[in-house]
Design an enzyme around this catalytic site. Structure first.
Site, PDB file in Angstrom:
ATOM      1  N   GLY A   1       0.903  -1.067  -0.120  1.00 18.11           N
ATOM      2  CA  GLY A   1       0.018  -0.501   0.355  1.00 18.11           C
ATOM      3  C   GLY A   1       1.058   1.339  -0.276  1.00 18.11           C
ATOM      4  O   GLY A   1       0.385   2.275  -0.764  1.00 18.11           O
TER       5      GLY A   1
ATOM      6  N   GLU B   1       4.104   4.370   5.917  1.00 17.75           N
ATOM      7  CA  GLU B   1       2.764   3.714   6.340  1.00 17.75           C
ATOM      8  C   GLU B   1       1.510   3.967   4.436  1.00 17.75           C
ATOM      9  O   GLU B   1       1.304   5.518   4.401  1.00 17.75           O
ATOM     10  CB  GLU B   1       1.910   3.619   7.280  1.00 17.75           C
ATOM     11  CG  GLU B   1       1.982   2.613   7.975  1.00 17.75           C
ATOM     12  CD  GLU B   1       1.138   0.462   7.826  1.00 17.75           C
ATOM     13  OE1 GLU B   1       1.086   0.934   6.637  1.00 17.75           O
ATOM     14  OE2 GLU B   1       1.337  -0.129   7.985  1.00 17.75           O
ATOM     15  N   ASP B   2       0.872   3.174   4.861  1.00 21.46           N
ATOM     16  CA  ASP B   2      -0.249   3.988   3.118  1.00 21.46           C
ATOM     17  C   ASP B   2      -1.325   4.975   4.098  1.00 21.46           C
ATOM     18  O   ASP B   2      -1.893   5.987   4.293  1.00 21.46           O
ATOM     19  CB  ASP B   2      -1.274   2.864   2.476  1.00 21.46           C
ATOM     20  CG  ASP B   2      -1.934   1.210   3.474  1.00 21.46           C
ATOM     21  OD1 ASP B   2      -1.338   1.828   4.794  1.00 21.46           O
ATOM     22  OD2 ASP B   2      -2.290   0.474   2.940  1.00 21.46           O
TER      23      ASP B   2
ATOM     24  N   ASP C   1      -5.494   3.086   9.885  1.00 22.38           N
ATOM     25  CA  ASP C   1      -7.366   3.087  10.031  1.00 22.38           C
ATOM     26  C   ASP C   1      -7.444   1.993  11.202  1.00 22.38           C
ATOM     27  O   ASP C   1      -7.757   3.209  12.342  1.00 22.38           O
ATOM     28  CB  ASP C   1      -7.988   1.101   8.582  1.00 22.38           C
ATOM     29  CG  ASP C   1      -9.015   1.164   8.659  1.00 22.38           C
ATOM     30  OD1 ASP C   1      -9.993   2.251   8.481  1.00 22.38           O
ATOM     31  OD2 ASP C   1      -9.366   0.233   8.498  1.00 22.38           O
TER      32      ASP C   1
ATOM     33  N   PHE D   1     -14.618   4.233   2.271  1.00 17.70           N
ATOM     34  CA  PHE D   1     -13.601   3.047   1.448  1.00 17.70           C
ATOM     35  C   PHE D   1     -12.659   3.694   0.319  1.00 17.70           C
ATOM     36  O   PHE D   1     -13.270   4.187  -0.960  1.00 17.70           O
ATOM     37  CB  PHE D   1     -13.794   1.785   1.331  1.00 17.70           C
ATOM     38  CG  PHE D   1     -12.655   0.995   1.029  1.00 17.70           C
ATOM     39  CD1 PHE D   1     -12.438   0.316   1.967  1.00 17.70           C
ATOM     40  CD2 PHE D   1     -11.751   0.443   0.038  1.00 17.70           C
ATOM     41  CE1 PHE D   1     -11.068  -0.590   1.598  1.00 17.70           C
ATOM     42  CE2 PHE D   1     -11.196  -0.512  -0.005  1.00 17.70           C
ATOM     43  CZ  PHE D   1     -10.829  -1.025   1.028  1.00 17.70           C
TER      44      PHE D   1
ATOM     45  N   ASP E   1      -5.684  -0.867  -2.266  1.00 14.51           N
ATOM     46  CA  ASP E   1      -6.271  -1.279  -3.156  1.00 14.51           C
ATOM     47  C   ASP E   1      -7.487  -1.701  -2.108  1.00 14.51           C
ATOM     48  O   ASP E   1      -7.918  -1.236  -1.299  1.00 14.51           O
ATOM     49  CB  ASP E   1      -5.407  -2.456  -3.273  1.00 14.51           C
ATOM     50  CG  ASP E   1      -5.051  -3.256  -2.172  1.00 14.51           C
ATOM     51  OD1 ASP E   1      -4.946  -3.072  -0.725  1.00 14.51           O
ATOM     52  OD2 ASP E   1      -5.525  -5.093  -2.646  1.00 14.51           O
TER      53      ASP E   1
ATOM     54  N   ARG F   1      -4.881  -0.275  -6.818  1.00 10.73           N
ATOM     55  CA  ARG F   1      -3.633   0.895  -6.452  1.00 10.73           C
ATOM     56  C   ARG F   1      -2.426   1.668  -7.744  1.00 10.73           C
ATOM     57  O   ARG F   1      -1.968   2.647  -7.369  1.00 10.73           O
ATOM     58  CB  ARG F   1      -2.140  -0.188  -5.921  1.00 10.73           C
ATOM     59  CG  ARG F   1      -2.806  -1.405  -4.996  1.00 10.73           C
ATOM     60  CD  ARG F   1      -1.372  -2.173  -4.370  1.00 10.73           C
ATOM     61  NE  ARG F   1      -2.186  -3.223  -4.094  1.00 10.73           N
ATOM     62  CZ  ARG F   1      -2.282  -3.149  -2.568  1.00 10.73           C
ATOM     63  NH1 ARG F   1      -2.605  -2.692  -2.001  1.00 10.73           N
ATOM     64  NH2 ARG F   1      -2.705  -4.706  -1.851  1.00 10.73           N
TER      65      ARG F   1
HETATM   66  P1  IMP Z   1      -5.517  -0.836   9.690  1.00  8.67           P
HETATM   67  O1  IMP Z   1      -6.877  -1.044  10.298  1.00  8.67           O
HETATM   68  O2  IMP Z   1      -4.361   0.456  10.783  1.00  8.67           O
HETATM   69  O3  IMP Z   1      -4.477  -2.146  10.602  1.00  8.67           O
HETATM   70  O4  IMP Z   1      -5.093  -1.216   8.701  1.00  8.67           O
HETATM   71  C1  IMP Z   1      -4.680  -1.991   7.839  1.00  8.67           C
HETATM   72  C2  IMP Z   1      -4.316  -1.512   6.845  1.00  8.67           C
HETATM   73  O5  IMP Z   1      -5.590  -1.680   6.352  1.00  8.67           O
HETATM   74  C3  IMP Z   1      -3.468  -0.577   5.991  1.00  8.67           C
HETATM   75  O6  IMP Z   1      -2.280   0.068   5.697  1.00  8.67           O
HETATM   76  C4  IMP Z   1      -4.143  -0.339   4.051  1.00  8.67           C
HETATM   77  O7  IMP Z   1      -3.577  -1.465   3.574  1.00  8.67           O
HETATM   78  C5  IMP Z   1      -5.956  -1.318   4.976  1.00  8.67           C
HETATM   79  N1  IMP Z   1      -6.895  -0.162   4.611  1.00  8.67           N
HETATM   80  C6  IMP Z   1      -7.077   0.229   5.332  1.00  8.67           C
HETATM   81  N2  IMP Z   1      -8.052   1.083   5.315  1.00  8.67           N
HETATM   82  C7  IMP Z   1      -8.758   1.601   3.626  1.00  8.67           C
HETATM   83  C8  IMP Z   1      -9.174   1.684   3.034  1.00  8.67           C
HETATM   84  O8  IMP Z   1     -10.221   2.862   2.940  1.00  8.67           O
HETATM   85  N3  IMP Z   1      -8.660   1.843   1.929  1.00  8.67           N
HETATM   86  C9  IMP Z   1      -7.173   0.143   1.732  1.00  8.67           C
HETATM   87  N4  IMP Z   1      -7.434   0.303   2.378  1.00  8.67           N
HETATM   88  C10 IMP Z   1      -7.197   0.764   3.540  1.00  8.67           C
HETATM   89 MG    MG Z   2      -1.514  -2.419   3.911  1.00 10.88          MG
END
Ligand code: IMP
Ligand code: MG
Length: 184
Positions: free
Chosen positions: A47, A102-103, A106, A155, A162, A168
């Protein structure tokens, strides 16, 4: 680029120009922090790859680049909080000034685990930078040291992000149409 990909996007949140401007601000912030250092910049694949490439090119500081591929256990768009290391870094982080790229933050689970992992390996300093922040979905109290943009509970796809490994390569950031991920 395939036009269907653009048609799946409900609205454009961030244009290429907006992204470029903000990424260069982030690069200047990192340059100021990393003066006189040779940081190890870690991209969490896949990401963060677009952000990472633009960021290191915009930085004046000379950096070492490394990559790590992780994935969450389980499927779907919700992170389980258990990280699976699919590909590790090729360099040691011990005694290094590490920048974690980080991308999106969330739930925050990935960031927490990545911070634990890198600190546990003896990084001298750890700076975390995220392209996007989605604070409405946070499960753990964590945030990156620097965030480029905050987004709502939608989203997001494009610029590395992605849905089912697609979108992507969109050069902008958009909101995916609900119909694309619902009822299919
Ligand atoms: P976390 O929930 O903070 O652990 O995020 C985990 C991963 O979920 C991120 O690094 C993204 O790859 C993916 N992610 C979370 N939200 C989105 C979104 O809105 N679009 C695409 N990928 C997402
Ligand atoms: Mg990710």
């Amino acid at each position: 680029m395939e036009t269907q990909m653009h048609q799946d996007v409900e609205k454009i949140l961030l244009t290429e120009a907006q992204i470029r401007e903000r990424v260069s601000e982030a690069a200047r912030w990192l340059d100021a922090r990393m003066e006189g250092k040779f940081p190890l910049v870690v991209s969490v694949l896949k990401g963060s790859v677009m952000f990472f490439c633009d960021l290191v090119r915009a930085m004046k500081t000379s950096v070492q680049m490394d990559f790590m591929t992780i994935s969450s256990y389980g499927s779907g768009s919700v992170s389980s909080g258990n990280l699976k290391l699919l590909m590790d870094l090729s360099s040691s982080v011990e005694g290094r000034d590490v920048i974690l790229v980080e991308d999106i933050v969330d739930s925050g689970n990935t960031l927490v685990k990545m911070k634990e992992l890198l600190s546990g390996r003896g990084a001298k300093s750890l700076t975390t930078i995220a392209f996007l922040d989605k604070p409405s979905r946070r499960q753990v109290d964590v945030s990156a040291d620097y965030t480029c943009f905050t987004v709502g509970n939608e989203f997001i796809v494009g610029y590395g992000l992605d849905y089912a490994q697609k979108y992507r390569d969109l050069p902008y950031v958009g909101v995916l149409k609900r119909e694309v991920y619902e009822g299919k």
